[in-house]
Structures are given as structure tokens and as C-alpha cells.
Scaffold this active site. Structure first.
Site, PDB file in Angstrom:
ATOM      1  N   ASP A 358      78.284  18.570   2.873  1.00  0.00           N
ATOM      2  CA  ASP A 358      77.770  18.664   4.307  1.00  0.00           C
ATOM      3  C   ASP A 358      76.487  17.763   4.441  1.00  0.00           C
ATOM      4  O   ASP A 358      76.318  17.087   5.407  1.00  0.00           O
ATOM      5  CB  ASP A 358      77.315  20.161   4.754  1.00  0.00           C
ATOM      6  CG  ASP A 358      78.591  20.969   4.484  1.00  0.00           C
ATOM      7  OD1 ASP A 358      79.429  20.894   3.511  1.00  0.00           O
ATOM      8  OD2 ASP A 358      78.630  21.972   5.041  1.00  0.00           O
ATOM      9  N   GLU A 488      91.060  22.054   4.285  1.00  0.00           N
ATOM     10  CA  GLU A 488      91.274  23.057   3.211  1.00  0.00           C
ATOM     11  C   GLU A 488      92.500  23.884   3.566  1.00  0.00           C
ATOM     12  O   GLU A 488      92.648  24.778   2.799  1.00  0.00           O
ATOM     13  CB  GLU A 488      90.039  23.859   3.134  1.00  0.00           C
ATOM     14  CG  GLU A 488      88.954  23.120   2.558  1.00  0.00           C
ATOM     15  CD  GLU A 488      87.476  23.885   2.531  1.00  0.00           C
ATOM     16  OE1 GLU A 488      87.442  24.960   3.110  1.00  0.00           O
ATOM     17  OE2 GLU A 488      86.821  23.343   1.518  1.00  0.00           O
ATOM     18  N   LYS A 600      92.443  22.186   9.238  1.00  0.00           N
ATOM     19  CA  LYS A 600      91.541  23.023   9.573  1.00  0.00           C
ATOM     20  C   LYS A 600      90.394  22.367  10.397  1.00  0.00           C
ATOM     21  O   LYS A 600      89.409  22.629  10.991  1.00  0.00           O
ATOM     22  CB  LYS A 600      90.891  23.552   8.212  1.00  0.00           C
ATOM     23  CG  LYS A 600      89.539  24.375   8.293  1.00  0.00           C
ATOM     24  CD  LYS A 600      89.047  24.821   6.815  1.00  0.00           C
ATOM     25  CE  LYS A 600      87.902  25.564   6.724  1.00  0.00           C
ATOM     26  NZ  LYS A 600      87.271  25.706   5.718  1.00  0.00           N
ATOM     27  N   GLN A 601      89.967  20.792   9.771  1.00  0.00           N
ATOM     28  CA  GLN A 601      89.080  20.130  10.236  1.00  0.00           C
ATOM     29  C   GLN A 601      89.252  18.699   9.923  1.00  0.00           C
ATOM     30  O   GLN A 601      90.383  18.110   9.299  1.00  0.00           O
ATOM     31  CB  GLN A 601      87.728  20.547   9.490  1.00  0.00           C
ATOM     32  CG  GLN A 601      87.747  19.882   7.821  1.00  0.00           C
ATOM     33  CD  GLN A 601      86.815  20.748   7.167  1.00  0.00           C
ATOM     34  OE1 GLN A 601      87.067  21.800   6.478  1.00  0.00           O
ATOM     35  NE2 GLN A 601      85.501  20.038   6.764  1.00  0.00           N
TER      36      GLN A 601
HETATM   37  C1  BGC Z   1      84.437  23.500   5.136  1.00  0.00           C
HETATM   38  C2  BGC Z   1      83.854  22.695   4.106  1.00  0.00           C
HETATM   39  C3  BGC Z   1      82.325  22.881   4.023  1.00  0.00           C
HETATM   40  C4  BGC Z   1      81.892  24.367   3.922  1.00  0.00           C
HETATM   41  C5  BGC Z   1      80.472  24.527   4.007  1.00  0.00           C
HETATM   42  C6  BGC Z   1      83.960  24.873   4.719  1.00  0.00           C
HETATM   43  O1  BGC Z   1      84.512  25.985   5.657  1.00  0.00           O
HETATM   44  O2  BGC Z   1      85.761  23.475   5.188  1.00  0.00           O
HETATM   45  O3  BGC Z   1      83.933  21.071   4.427  1.00  0.00           O
HETATM   46  O4  BGC Z   1      81.801  21.873   3.211  1.00  0.00           O
HETATM   47  O5  BGC Z   1      82.586  24.955   4.531  1.00  0.00           O
HETATM   48  O6  BGC Z   1      80.063  24.195   5.254  1.00  0.00           O
END
Ligand code: BGC
Length: 772
Positions: A358, A488, A600-601
Site C-alpha cells: 500500500d 486476493e 476483490k480489487q
Molecule cells: C488488500 C491488500 C492490502 C491489504 C492491506 C488487503 O485487503 O487486498 O491489497 O495490501 O489489505 O491494506
């Protein structure tokens, strides 16, 4: 989703006390100064729902890993930033009754987080079971002018009684982390020292042996007049208290001032900790509460001068963006290259206060534009200093020859995450670290960083990618197997497009940086290659991978495939999911999530965001139109990337819609999880949505570029950035763009494709551009 925070441009306000919301508010009203931070717990006792949280940056405990099935390569521990001494405590007793908002009748409750000046204020009237009523007004802050200091001014007024009141100021080190794996306490006592006005509690972390000395000074005033007092003292291993009894009269204003210092052995020799804490307290005591508060106000004014965003015509948006900026600066000030930014900052225990990708992918752009250059440089140096550990980490997994795999989660450079599909497979984080180097140099022009630090990191990362790919005779290409992309909700996939793309980009970038350093700093270059036993044959291998990497692509749809076989999945869209099924991570089994097409993202879109210049408009649009409807945004890091891409595609409505999801994420408890702490790292994403999305800011060929539009709900917006020594305020309304250049150097920028000269120390109006 909640809607109880009162909207205001500079303040976050809660009116009325609802114990059910208390843990959420404890997160929202958190305070910090980069060196320490705390949740907005009450000073007085509270027996209702609460998560006590006081944290000291960089001080952690290696909590032994707890997993059901151990896999070789798992880390031994998870490094956690600890819940440390509770220094805000002031117990209030009126005769035999204790003030506790869970037991009293509470009226006129108000909490205000003053973001402009950096303090938290709380006021209320409490009626105890005896009918005695008292008014309380508490103000506190964590000083950014002196980041080892915090201060509280706790005022109370007996409304309808005169009686003995006992005020007990305490330091409580007998605290726990809720997320302790084995229900252990992490602190051992070292030393205590107490007198009538001052108290010092020194504790040591188990295993890591960090020492933290918390010192306090108290002062009593009645109707603003300082009072002599004789406190009764409690001195235990991990608990110190000064109990003052006073005969309070109806309507008197009783004030207890408590000034606190938190010093850690990270910054002072252990043998001098107590004595230095005493000196810090003596100085603070000499200044007094008001002067410390003034210094706090001035320090925050300076921060806002460099970073404020003003949104006219939308108070909710204005409050939200300032809240995000405020929390980011409360978390990281960039003074210390041993510190970093945990996804929850100092506002909760989740994610252990550790560093994730992040920082590089989201936070670096924010600090580059809003803080002195050294701040983002320190974020990069943090990883540079951990390179040795990243090489060891890769060795543990079987890599050789100086290949580095930076950890998914870390404090001291060692991997802490213990889920195989993330620890071993979510390797794209290595690419984000390389990308941050590129971003830093692109933004600042500081290419000396490459020779001094960057190239060494890039070479080690590239060595990793070289070993992580393999030749597929079947595909006649290099492939990368068994990875987890940013999404993820898919694990152990082959040829995640984003990871493959990033790996190839890293190799290309390293090759070009190596060439540049060789030309500009030949001696340094030769030294580095000798240090790393680097042979030119490695470059040839990398070029071969660059030229022959496999990227999954669907020719019919014209889109990059998130990974091999993505289209085998049943293709359902998010809009077809019943609201009752979301969020998927709470409603569906993990198995069902993994087999679904839901993302998810941002994953492919994260890659397109990073490397947008590599793709034409139609390619970006096709991929956006394909992936956006399949994305559930169950990571707070996701909507900002979609917002920026939507803005690039001139889809203003959607750019704004995604922005709204991130901007008030915590203020409105959008994901029902704010009580665990704030989403600090995604706050940088909100800033990116405004600056890179709505204003379309980019840096290309050493020049700033803007492609702005004005969200239809707003009358105007303006933001401040620094760029290569210039401080600019960019204001955008429906008709024109104005750029105020506060520096003595002129600058040329490009606005909607047209070059514009921005003279020094003046405001330039640019009206001959179309605001799309
Ligand atoms: C996200 C990751 C992120 C982590 C911490 C997770 O839910 O999928 O990309 O690094 O949260 O923010």
C-alpha cells in the site's frame, strides 16, 4: 453505512452519545503525530464497548505465528505494533460514585476533531445515579511540533452539588493487544518513579527489548487559578497513579492538565531514557499547556499550507478530503526512515501496524506532492535498508544469487504474513517497490537516488523475477506460475497478467537504469556490480524474458485476461448479485469466492493505471468496461484506481461515484469495519482520485500535465502541490483553471494538451482550455 458524523469543513463532529457507535468514533477521532498515536478512548473510566489503543511508532513485538497447518517457509512470528501505556487516564470519583459514561445519564455529548489545528475536544453533561450532575470538557492532542509529547486539559464543573471529588491521574502499562496470538501481555516492567506532580513508567517489550518511558506532569487549577495539592500515590510495577481529593463547590471550574512524554529506546539510549524523559517534561512544563497547543496549531497550519484541498459547494466532500489528508499526516511525517505506514496507522490493531505494498502503490504519490521531498525519499530508503532481509527472505524460499523478495507484511524487513497464497504468491509487491522508485525519480527529478540506492534494489528485484519465471515449451514463451495478483479472491493462478506485466516492466526499467547509471556514475556502477558479483550475462537473460514473456489475452473481447482460464469461470456481473450476498467475504464460503469471477480489487486495471502510457484509449476502455462490472471493491484500495481510470475515459459520473466510495469510507463506516481502525493507506487513494482523477495530474518528461474536469456537484476545487522546488495551488472551476505559483521559478505545464507558462510569484489564469 452510518450517517451520524456532522458535516463541517474543518471539523469532524459527533453529537449525542451512542455507546453502540463508540468503537467507530474511537477510530474516527484518533490522534497521532507520526511518532505515537492513539484511539479516541475516554480519559475517565468507561465500562462500555471500547478498544483501548495507544501506540508508539516502531516499537513492536514478534508474536509467535499461530496457524493450523504449518508450511515450510512460513515466518516464525508476526511483528505487531503494540498497545502501549495508556497515558490519557484520569479517573473521576464524586464521593462514592465513579464517572463512567456507560452508567451515567449523558446529555449534550459532543466530540470535535479539529483538523485545522490538530486537537480533539469532548464535552458532555453526566448525571450520576445520585442525581449529581457535572459538566466535562476535555481537550487533548499529540504534538507534531514535538512528537514525543501529548497533552490533555480536563475540565469539570459540578452543576448541582458541592462535594469531595477525587481525580486520579494515572499511567497504566498493564495493557494487552486484543489480537495477541497466545493471549500474552507483551510488556515487562523496568522502572517506576513518582512524586506529587510527576510520574515515570518505563516498560520493556518481551523478546525485542524495546524500552519506552512514559512520563507525565499534572497541574490542578480551580477557576483558572493554580492550586497546591497533596496527591496520594500508587506505585506498582506497571501502574502509577496520583490521586487528588478536593472539596469542589457547585459551579467551580476544576481543571486537571496532564502533559505526557513518550520516549522510546529507538531514539534514546536506554540508560538515558528516564533522565531524558524528565528533561522533556521539564521543558514542556515550563512552556505550559497553552504554549504547547499554540505550537500544535502553528505546526498544523504549516502542513495545511502545503497540502490543503478546498472543495466549494459540497461540505461532505470537503470534510472527507481534509479528514483523509489529516489522518495521513497524523500517521507519517517522514522524519525517520525506520518508520512506515500501517494500513490502519495508529488507529487500531488490525494489520499489526506493519508495512504493505500500500505504501509504495498508494501513499508515495500523496507524500511526493504534499510534503518535502525527503519524506517520500525516506519511505524508499526504508525498503533500501531492508534489502538484505529481502534477499534472505527470497533465500528461505529457494531463490539464489542475490534475488530479493520484499515481504508482503513487515516491520523490520522480515516477512510476517503466514498464509501461503499471500506470503509466497502475492509477489507483485516486489514490483510496487520498483515502481515507487520510478515514481519518485519521475516526480522529483532526483536521479542521483538511482545510483546511490535505487539500482541496487532494482537489480535484486530483477534477479528475483528472472528466477520466478520459467520457460514453457508448450507456449514457447516465459510464464509465471502459482501466483496471487492484487485480486486476493483468486489464488495460485498461472500468468496473472498484472504480475507478468509488472515483472517485465521491472526488468526493462532496471536495464535502462543500469545503462543510465553506467553513463552518469561509471565508478559507482562498477563498484555496485562488483559488490553484487553481477555479470553482464544476467542482462542478456533479462532481455530474453522481456522479449518472450507470455501475457494472457482474449482476442475476441480484446481484453487482457486476469490470468489463464479466467474466462472458464461463470461470467456473472456484480449488478446481478443480491445485496444480501455482499460483501462476499462475509456472506460466501471461501471456496465459492475462489471459483467465482468476482474480483476483490483492481488487478488488470491496477496495471493499466500504473502503465497507462503503454495503452491506447480503446484498450483502456475495453478493459475497464470488462473488469469494472466484475469488481466488488472489497478492498478499500480499489475504488480510487477505478475512479482515476473512469476520469481518464471522460466518464465523469463514474469517476465521481467511485470517489465517493473512498472519500467517506470511514466517516460513514461504509464497510462496517471502521471500529477496527481507519483505512489509512486507502486515504492516499482518495487524494489520488481528486488530483490524478478529477484534475488529471500526471508527470511526463519532467513536466506537469493536467486534464481537469469539475465534478458537477462541485462549484470549484483547488489543491496544493510541490513540484521540483515550486509550490503550486491549482484551482479549477467551471470556466477556468488558475495556477498560483508561490515560488520564484517559472514553470511550464501542459493543460488539456496545450503548453502553458506559469510565471513565478503570480497567479496565471488559463481560460482558453475546454473543461471536459
Ligand atoms: C488488500 C491488500 C492490502 C491489504 C492491506 C488487503 O485487503 O487486498 O491489497 O495490501 O489489505 O491494506
Amino acid at each position: 453505512m452510518k450517517d451520524y458524523i456532522i458535516k463541517d469543513e474543518w471539523n469532524v463532529i459527533e453529537e449525542g452519545f451512542d455507546p453502540q457507535l463508540n468503537k467507530i468514533s474511537e477510530s474516527i477521532f484518533s490522534l497521532g503525530n507520526g511518532r505515537m498515536g492513539q484511539r479516541a478512548n475516554f480519559e475517565e473510566s468507561y465500562s462500555g464497548p471500547t478498544l483501548s489503543g495507544n501506540y508508539v511508532a516502531g516499537v513492536y513485538y514478534p508474536d509467535k505465528t499461530r496457524v493450523g497447518w504449518w508450511k515450510n517457509g512460513y515466518p516464525e512470528y508476526f511483528a505487531k505494533v503494540l498497545n502501549a501505556t495508556n497515558w490519557i487516564g484520569i479517573k473521576v470519583q464524586i464521593e462514592d460514585e465513579e464517572l463512567d459514561l456507560a452508567k451515567a445519564e449523558v446529555s449534550d455529548f459532543k466530540r470535535v476533531l479539529n483538523m485545522r489545528e490538530g486537537y480533539l475536544q469532548r464535552s458532555f453533561t453526566a448525571t450520576l445515579s445520585s442525581g449529581k450532575r457535572l459538566k466535562v470538557n476535555a481537550l487533548r492532542f499529540c504534538s507534531i511540533a514535538n512528537d514525543e509529547l501529548g497533552a490533555i486539559q480536563y475540565q469539570l464543573e459540578p452543576v448541582n452539588f458541592s462535594a469531595d471529588i477525587k481525580l486520579t491521574a494515572f499511567l497504566d502499562g498493564d495493557v494487552k493487544n486484543e489480537d495477541s496470538n497466545y493471549d500474552e501481555k507483551f510488556w515487562d516492567p523496568v522502572d517506576t518513579d513518582i512524586n506529587n506532580e510527576e510520574a515515570y513508567l518505563t516498560l520493556r517489550t518481551k523478546k525485542t527489548n524495546f524500552e519506552v518511558c512514559t512520563g507525565s506532569f499534572i497541574k490542578l487549577l480551580v477557576n483558572q487559578q493554580p492550586q497546591q495539592f497533596k496527591a496520594s500515590l500508587t506505585q506498582q510495577d506497571k501502574f502509577l497513579a496520583q490521586e487528588i481529593t478536593l472539596n469542589a463547590k457547585e459551579k467551580q471550574c476544576i481543571t486537571l492538565v496532564k502533559i505526557v512524554a513518550n520516549l522510546s529506546s529507538q531514539n534514546h539510549p536506554k540508560s538515558e531514557l528516564l533522565q531524558t524523559a524528565k528533561a522533556v517534561i521539564a521543558q514542556a512544563k515550563a512552556k505550559g499547556f497553552e504554549a504547547l497547543l499554540d505550537a500544535q496549531k502553528q505546526a498544523w497550519a504549516k502542513k495545511w499550507e502545503q497540502s490543503d484541498i478546498i472543495i466549494k459547494g459540497d461540505v461532505a466532500a470537503q470534510q472527507a478530503i481534509r479528514f483523509n489528508i489529516f489522518q495521513l499526516f497524523q500517521t507519517y511525517t517522514g522524519k525517520d526512515d525506520r518508520l512506515n505506514i500501517g494500513p490502519k496507522g495508529f488507529t487500531g490493531e488490525k494489520y499489526g501496524g506493519s508495512t504493505y505494498w500500500d505504501t509504495e502503490a498508494y501513499c508515495v504519490p500523496f507524500y511526493l506532492a504534499t510534503a518535502p521531498q525527503q519524506v517520500s525519499k525516506n519511505l524508499l530508503i526504508y525498503r533500501y535498508k531492508q534489502l538484505g532481509k529481502a534477499i534472505e527472505n527470497a533465500e528461505k524460499l529457494g531463490f539464489t544469487n542475490g534475488a530479493a523478495l520484499f515481504p508482503m507484511v513487515t516491520i523490520n524487513g522480515e516477512e510476517c504474513h503466514n498464509e501461503w497464497e499471500i506470503t509466497f504468491e502475492e509477489i507483485h509487491r516486489n514490483g510496487a517497490i520498483a515502481y515507487a522508485i520510478y515514481n519518485y525519480v519521475r516526480y522529483t527529478g532526483d536521479d542521483s537516488y538511482l545510483a546511490d540506492y535505487g539500482l541496487e534494489v532494482l537489480l535484486a528485484i530483477s534477479r528475483f523475477w528472472k528466477q520466478r519465471v520459467n520457460w514453457s515449451a508448450d507456449k514457447n514463451k516465459f510464464v509465471m506460475l502459482g501466483v496471487t495478483g492484487p485480486n486476493e479472491y483468486e489464488n495460485n493462478v498461472n500468468n496473472n497478467w498484472y504480475t507478468n506485466y509488472l515483472a517485465v516492466w521491472c526488468l526493462k526499467y532496471t536495464l535502462s537504469v543500469a545503462q543510465e547509471v553506467q553513463q552518469k556514475r561509471p565508478e559507482k556502477y562498477a563498484q555496485l556490480l562488483a559488490k553484487l558479483s553481477f555479470s553482464d550475462a544476467e542482462f542478456a537473460d533479462w532481455k530474453n524474458i522481456v522479449e518472450n514473456m507470455y501475457f494472457p489475452f482474449d482476442y475476441e473481447k480484446g481484453v487482457f485476461l486476469q490470468q489463464d482460464g479466467y474466462l472458464d469461470k461463470e461470467q456473472i456481473l456484480v449488478k446481478d448479485l443480491a445485496a444480501s450476498e455482499r460483501p462476499l467475504n462475509q456472506k460466501w464460503s471461501w471456496d465459492r469466492i475462489l471459483r467465482s469471477c468476482f474480483i476483490k480489487q483492481a488487478d488488470v486495471l491496477q496495471g493499466i493505471y500504473f502503465f497507462e502510457d503503454d495503452f491506447d484509449h480503446q484498450t483502456i476502455k475495453r478493459n475497464f468496461d470488462f473488469y469494472e462490472p466484475r469488481t466488488v471493491h472489497e478492498s478499500s484500495l480499489s475504488p480510487c484506481v477505478h475512479s482515476i481510470l473512469a476520469a481518464k475515459l471522460n466518464d465523469e459520473a463514474r469517476a465521481y461515484e467511485f470517489y465517493l466510495r473512498t472519500a467517506r469510507l470511514d466517516l460513514d463506516d461504509y464497510n462496517n469495519d471502521t471500529e477496527d481502525g481507519l483505512h489509512i493507506t486507502s486515504m492516499a487513494g482518495t487524494w489520488m482520485s481528486v488530483v490524478e482523477g478529477f484534475a488529471g495530474m500526471r508527470v511526463r518528461d519532467n513536466q506537469l500535465i493536467f486534464n481537469p474536469f469539475l465534478p458537477s456537484k462541485w462549484e470549484s476545487f483547488s489543491f496544493k502541490i510541490n513540484f521540483r522546488g515550486a509550490t503550486l495551488t491549482i484551482s479549477i472551476n467551471a470556466k477556468q483553471i488558475r495556477i498560483y505559483n508561490a515560488s520564484a521559478q517559472k514553470l511550464s505545464v501542459i493543460i488539456h494538451g496545450q503548453p502553458q507558462e506559469i510565471a513565478a510569484l503570480t497567479e496565471t489564469e488559463i481560460s482558453n482550455v475546454t473543461l471536459v
